[in-house]
Design an enzyme around this catalytic site. Structure first.
Site, PDB file in Angstrom:
ATOM      1  N   LYS A 155       1.303  21.205  31.084  1.00  0.00           N
ATOM      2  CA  LYS A 155       2.751  21.344  31.273  1.00  0.00           C
ATOM      3  C   LYS A 155       3.287  22.116  30.072  1.00  0.00           C
ATOM      4  O   LYS A 155       3.476  21.571  28.986  1.00  0.00           O
ATOM      5  CB  LYS A 155       3.415  19.964  31.390  1.00  0.00           C
ATOM      6  CG  LYS A 155       4.892  20.057  31.739  1.00  0.00           C
ATOM      7  CD  LYS A 155       5.675  19.551  30.532  1.00  0.00           C
ATOM      8  CE  LYS A 155       7.114  19.890  30.461  1.00  0.00           C
ATOM      9  NZ  LYS A 155       7.479  21.265  30.171  1.00  0.00           N
ATOM     10  N   GLU A 200       0.146  15.699  18.315  1.00  0.00           N
ATOM     11  CA  GLU A 200       0.345  16.644  17.210  1.00  0.00           C
ATOM     12  C   GLU A 200       1.846  16.828  17.099  1.00  0.00           C
ATOM     13  O   GLU A 200       2.447  17.559  17.891  1.00  0.00           O
ATOM     14  CB  GLU A 200      -0.336  17.983  17.511  1.00  0.00           C
ATOM     15  CG  GLU A 200      -1.840  17.923  17.650  1.00  0.00           C
ATOM     16  CD  GLU A 200      -2.559  17.701  16.334  1.00  0.00           C
ATOM     17  OE1 GLU A 200      -1.927  17.816  15.261  1.00  0.00           O
ATOM     18  OE2 GLU A 200      -3.756  17.392  16.367  1.00  0.00           O
ATOM     19  N   GLU A 226      12.948  18.374   9.410  1.00  0.00           N
ATOM     20  CA  GLU A 226      12.094  19.524   9.687  1.00  0.00           C
ATOM     21  C   GLU A 226      13.042  20.667  10.087  1.00  0.00           C
ATOM     22  O   GLU A 226      13.724  20.586  11.115  1.00  0.00           O
ATOM     23  CB  GLU A 226      11.148  19.188  10.839  1.00  0.00           C
ATOM     24  CG  GLU A 226      10.152  20.276  11.127  1.00  0.00           C
ATOM     25  CD  GLU A 226       9.275  19.960  12.338  1.00  0.00           C
ATOM     26  OE1 GLU A 226       9.712  19.222  13.225  1.00  0.00           O
ATOM     27  OE2 GLU A 226       8.159  20.487  12.380  1.00  0.00           O
TER      28      GLU A 226
HETATM   29  P1  NAP Z   1       9.634  19.029  22.300  1.00  0.00           P
HETATM   30  O1  NAP Z   1      11.038  19.077  22.690  1.00  0.00           O
HETATM   31  O2  NAP Z   1       9.032  17.724  21.969  1.00  0.00           O
HETATM   32  O3  NAP Z   1       8.841  19.720  23.509  1.00  0.00           O
HETATM   33  C1  NAP Z   1       7.435  19.839  23.541  1.00  0.00           C
HETATM   34  C2  NAP Z   1       6.963  19.751  24.991  1.00  0.00           C
HETATM   35  O4  NAP Z   1       7.295  18.479  25.516  1.00  0.00           O
HETATM   36  C3  NAP Z   1       7.629  20.764  25.908  1.00  0.00           C
HETATM   37  O5  NAP Z   1       6.728  21.148  26.907  1.00  0.00           O
HETATM   38  C4  NAP Z   1       8.768  19.963  26.515  1.00  0.00           C
HETATM   39  O6  NAP Z   1       9.227  20.464  27.733  1.00  0.00           O
HETATM   40  C5  NAP Z   1       8.062  18.639  26.696  1.00  0.00           C
HETATM   41  N1  NAP Z   1       8.964  17.505  26.845  1.00  0.00           N
HETATM   42  C6  NAP Z   1      10.217  17.342  26.375  1.00  0.00           C
HETATM   43  N2  NAP Z   1      10.690  16.122  26.737  1.00  0.00           N
HETATM   44  C7  NAP Z   1       9.697  15.527  27.455  1.00  0.00           C
HETATM   45  C8  NAP Z   1       9.559  14.263  28.098  1.00  0.00           C
HETATM   46  N3  NAP Z   1      10.534  13.358  28.092  1.00  0.00           N
HETATM   47  N4  NAP Z   1       8.395  13.984  28.741  1.00  0.00           N
HETATM   48  C9  NAP Z   1       7.405  14.887  28.761  1.00  0.00           C
HETATM   49  N5  NAP Z   1       7.472  16.093  28.175  1.00  0.00           N
HETATM   50  C10 NAP Z   1       8.599  16.405  27.526  1.00  0.00           C
HETATM   51  O7  NAP Z   1       9.320  19.952  21.071  1.00  0.00           O
HETATM   52  P2  NAP Z   1       9.804  21.424  20.813  1.00  0.00           P
HETATM   53  O8  NAP Z   1      11.167  21.413  20.263  1.00  0.00           O
HETATM   54  O9  NAP Z   1       9.566  22.248  22.031  1.00  0.00           O
HETATM   55  O10 NAP Z   1       8.735  21.886  19.701  1.00  0.00           O
HETATM   56  C11 NAP Z   1       8.998  21.775  18.370  1.00  0.00           C
HETATM   57  C12 NAP Z   1       8.325  20.563  17.761  1.00  0.00           C
HETATM   58  O11 NAP Z   1       6.929  20.609  17.994  1.00  0.00           O
HETATM   59  C13 NAP Z   1       8.486  20.536  16.266  1.00  0.00           C
HETATM   60  O12 NAP Z   1       8.817  19.247  15.838  1.00  0.00           O
HETATM   61  C14 NAP Z   1       7.114  20.921  15.748  1.00  0.00           C
HETATM   62  O13 NAP Z   1       6.827  20.458  14.470  1.00  0.00           O
HETATM   63  C15 NAP Z   1       6.227  20.359  16.788  1.00  0.00           C
HETATM   64  N6  NAP Z   1       4.939  21.041  16.782  1.00  0.00           N
HETATM   65  C16 NAP Z   1       3.873  20.373  16.283  1.00  0.00           C
HETATM   66  C17 NAP Z   1       2.648  20.994  16.216  1.00  0.00           C
HETATM   67  C18 NAP Z   1       1.451  20.267  15.689  1.00  0.00           C
HETATM   68  O14 NAP Z   1       0.354  20.727  15.901  1.00  0.00           O
HETATM   69  N7  NAP Z   1       1.627  19.154  15.017  1.00  0.00           N
HETATM   70  C19 NAP Z   1       2.493  22.302  16.665  1.00  0.00           C
HETATM   71  C20 NAP Z   1       3.612  22.970  17.164  1.00  0.00           C
HETATM   72  C21 NAP Z   1       4.834  22.315  17.218  1.00  0.00           C
HETATM   73  P3  NAP Z   1      10.561  21.377  27.783  1.00  0.00           P
HETATM   74  O15 NAP Z   1      10.288  22.585  26.991  1.00  0.00           O
HETATM   75  O16 NAP Z   1      10.731  21.662  29.235  1.00  0.00           O
HETATM   76  O17 NAP Z   1      11.659  20.544  27.202  1.00  0.00           O
END
Ligand code: NAP
Length: 513
Positions: free
Chosen positions: A205, A283, A416
């Site tokens: 997804k 992650e 962050e």
């Molecule tokens: P996010 O909002 O958590 O979204 C990540 C993924 O989860 C997207 O596919 C999103 O879909 C999905 N998602 C959101 N709400 C969900 C739910 N209730 N149930 C299931 N899936 C759901 O994060 P982001 O803002 O896109 O990414 C930034 C974050 O990712 C930052 O905090 C960053 O540090 C972290 N990150 C961590 C790593 C690592 O390896 N540790 C690597 C890259 C990024 P939608 O896009 O459709 O909302």
């Protein structure tokens, strides 16, 4: 089909803006990998509801394409496909799985320019960075094609003469891979490469912002002959993400979830997975400290700092978030950092081949970054460079920014940032630096520069992170064990440990021998 806005150079900022851009329609020259359907059981599918959502180029707001807005029912169909295909896929030999992955890798490499252009179009990152991500992303498929053949068991010395004991490793089953927008290809291949190599099947997804790269990956998986149902991609708009996530986490057919994204969503998934006691790999977000000690080579520290901070416009989980610089070298560091910002950072359209800094991913991210800067200024911080949106280029562009006189009351000290904002904090002693650096619930990456070998070893052990860059600002590679501690997550990706997330140990006891 939008027109690329040409960037007009202005010299009113300390940083540079791109003076020319390549006028490409969407910036994608070859549309052969663009798909407007999701990929389930080897077929290209619309959402059962017929709904779609638009994929937007963050650089100019133009629509690149439309893809299905899938829901719980579509997700269930993908899970069933992955579950059915698991029965055959788990019985392939490791060598066969390795061959499929090698074929996929070859096609990914053959299409690396097309993939880079898709990434730039939907994520906004500069073409050179997109090409770097494609090389990195592809390398996980190559790496796990090799690791597939090195999943070994163990023979245990039996305490009883009539018994023999062995451990074998088995694939866990169907895995759900939920990925963010900041690395549209690498966050998928880092998971899917390991899952497929171990004998698992998967449902991916991708994020709402970057589904086209995921679908291009699926097109190449299909061309490489990977059997139907082994690699599935379910696309959904943000409002449907919770129901897609819920069905992935709660389906009894799914054995494990691997998620990369924010800590808040990670915690939500953790809770949902507890019902079925599913295998979980998380992650999550970071809050990386970057410490410069007085013995450091300040020039090298500045190079590492710029690379770590401004890659992907600061939207990287391992980005340096808080710079701690020792008193004695603080002024020198600030002066050199400013100088390098001026000479290295060119803000503009990622597709122009010149810019080194693209837009932020969406309006929510622009708002968040702007709020962080304003909050710091209101509470007494000084902005030395940048500090506001670069609206002469586009609504989602933010000036690379340098802030000093920062204190713990400010959002920029604690959150962050996920944007091109460098926050510099002065410290006096090693103990103080460690205390400040570790004073966070996150523990993904950390960096420090020092030429004192005893100090290097002490700090390497005491810094509370899963990964440390020592006199180095860029640490990611397929060979490395990537992951965090504290609220930054569970498990490791990449390296040989990456396979362990997708296998379980089965103990076999042979009796009456
Ligand atoms: P996010 O909002 O958590 O979204 C990540 C993924 O989860 C997207 O596919 C999103 O879909 C999905 N998602 C959101 N709400 C969900 C739910 N209730 N149930 C299931 N899936 C759901 O994060 P982001 O803002 O896109 O990414 C930034 C974050 O990712 C930052 O905090 C960053 O540090 C972290 N990150 C961590 C790593 C690592 O390896 N540790 C690597 C890259 C990024 P939608 O896009 O459709 O909302």
């Amino acid at each position: 089909m939008g027109l690329m806005r040409h960037v007009v150079a202005t010299r009113s900022f300390l940083f540079r803006q791109a003076e020319m851009s390549r006028p490409l329609s969407l910036g994608i020259r070859n549309m052969s990998l663009i798909r407007n359907k999701a990929f389930i059981n080897g077929a290209w599918k619309s959402a059962a509801s017929g709904e779609e959502f638009a994929v937007i180029n963050p650089a100019d707001g133009n629509v690149i394409g439309n893809v299905p807005n899938m829901n719980e029912a579509d997700t269930h169909e993908a899970i069933v496909a992955a579950s059915n295909s698991f029965q055959q896929w788990q019985d392939t030999t490791a060598k066969e799985r390795s061959h499929y992955l090698k074929k996929w890798f070859d096609l990914l490499e053959k299409n690396k320019e097309e993939l880079s252009e898709i990434i730039t179009a939907e994520s906004g990152k500069p073409l050179k960075e997109a090409a770097g991500e494609v090389a990195y992303g592809n390398s996980f498929i190559e790496w796990f094609a090799e690791e597939a053949r090195r999943v070994h068991g163990e023979v245990i010395a039996s305490p009883v003469k009539s018994k023999e004991m062995i451990f074998i490793k088995r694939p866990i089953g169907v895995t759900a891979l939920i990925t963010p927008w900041n690395f549209p290809i690498a966050m998928i291949t880092r998971k899917a490469g390991a899952a497929l190599a171990a004998g698992c099947t998967c449902v991916v997804k991708p994020a709402e912002d970057t589904p086209l790269t995921a679908l291009a990956l699926a097109a190449l998986a299909q061309d490489s002959g990977i059997p139907a149902g082994v690699f599935n991609v379910v696309t959904s708009a943000r409002e449907n993400a919770p129901q897609v996530g819920k069905s992935l986490c709660e389906s009894p057919l799914v054995a494990g979830i691997s998620f990369t994204g924010s800590t808040d969503v990670g915690k939500l998934l953790y809770k949902m997975c507890s019902k079925g006691v599913k295998r979980l790999s998380l992650e999550l977000g970071g809050n990386a400290p970057f410490i410069v000690f007085k013995s450091a080579d300040v020039g090298k520290a500045v190079q590492g700092a710029i690379a770590s901070k401004f890659r992907n416009c600061g939207q990287t989980c391992v980005s340096a978030n808080r710079f701690f610089v020792q008193d004695e070298v603080f002024d020198e560091f600030v002066a050199k950092f400013k100088e390098e910002m001026k000479s290295q950072l060119i803000l503009g359209m990622g597709s122009d081949g010149v810019s080194t800094l693209g837009p932020l991913i969406n309006d929510a991210q622009v708002h968040k970054v702007d709020n962080i800067v304003q909050d710091a200024v209101k509470k007494g911080a000084r902005v030395l460079v940048g500090g506001k949106t670069a609206s002469s280029i586009g609504d989602r562009f933010f000036e690379p920014t340098l802030i000093v006189d920062v204190d713990p009351r400010m959002l920029c000290y604690n959150e962050e940032i996920f944007g091109p904002i460098a926050v510099l904090i002065k410290f006096k002693t090693e103990e103080e630096a460690l205390r400040l650096a570790n004073n966070t619930k996150r523990g993904l990456a950390g960096y420090f520069y020092s030429n004192d070998i005893a100090q290097i070893w002490r700090v390497a052990k005491k810094l509370e992170v899963g990964m440390a860059g020592i006199n180095e600002g860029i640490i990611s590679t397929a060979e490395a064990a990537f992951g965090g501690i504290k609220e930054s997550g569970l498990g490791r990706e990449g390296s040989h440990y990456g396979m362990e997330e997708y296998t379980y140990i089965k103990y076999l006891c042979f009796g009456n021998l």
